[in-house]
Design a protein around this motif. Structure first.
Motif, short mmCIF file in Angstrom:
data_model
loop_
_atom_site.label_atom_id
_atom_site.label_comp_id
_atom_site.label_asym_id
_atom_site.label_seq_id
_atom_site.Cartn_x
_atom_site.Cartn_y
_atom_site.Cartn_z
N ALA A 161 -30.87 -2.56 -111.67
CA ALA A 161 -29.92 -3.40 -110.94
C ALA A 161 -28.62 -2.67 -110.60
O ALA A 161 -28.00 -2.91 -109.57
CB ALA A 161 -29.62 -4.67 -111.73
N ASN A 162 -28.22 -1.72 -111.46
CA ASN A 162 -26.97 -0.98 -111.24
C ASN A 162 -27.17 0.22 -110.30
O ASN A 162 -26.25 0.99 -110.07
CB ASN A 162 -26.37 -0.52 -112.56
N GLY A 163 -28.40 0.40 -109.78
CA GLY A 163 -28.68 1.49 -108.85
C GLY A 163 -29.15 2.77 -109.51
O GLY A 163 -29.56 3.70 -108.83
N GLU A 164 -29.10 2.81 -110.82
CA GLU A 164 -29.56 4.01 -111.53
C GLU A 164 -31.07 3.97 -111.72
O GLU A 164 -31.68 2.90 -111.70
CB GLU A 164 -28.85 4.12 -112.88
N SER A 165 -31.64 5.14 -111.92
CA SER A 165 -33.09 5.21 -112.13
C SER A 165 -33.42 6.35 -113.10
O SER A 165 -33.68 7.48 -112.67
CB SER A 165 -33.82 5.42 -110.81
N PRO A 166 -33.42 6.05 -114.40
CA PRO A 166 -33.77 7.08 -115.37
C PRO A 166 -35.17 7.66 -115.14
O PRO A 166 -35.39 8.85 -115.35
CB PRO A 166 -33.70 6.35 -116.71
#
Length: 65
Positions: free
Chosen positions: A31-36
């Protein structure tokens, strides 16, 4: 439809990998735009590219002797 983009520099390649992973796997984006998950794939692929380049450089060095 597959869009083919030319890659001219290492930075272009990194950007294309970054963008394409996120396009191909939107479910990996939080949701925060990050993608581990994407970050992990990028790091692994770039490491393979570095190793491949290192091997190619060593091969070139052997052929120059």
């Amino acid at each position: 439809m597959v869009m083919v983009r030319q890659v001219h520099t290492y930075a272009d390649l990194r950007k294309q990998i970054h963008d394409d992973l996120r396009i191909q796997h939107p479910e990996w984006i939080e949701a925060n735009g990050e993608s581990p998950m994407c970050d992990s794939y990028e790091a692994r692929l770039l490491e393979v590219l570095r190793l491949t380049q290192s091997d190619a450089d060593k091969s070139d060095d052997r052929h120059q002797d």
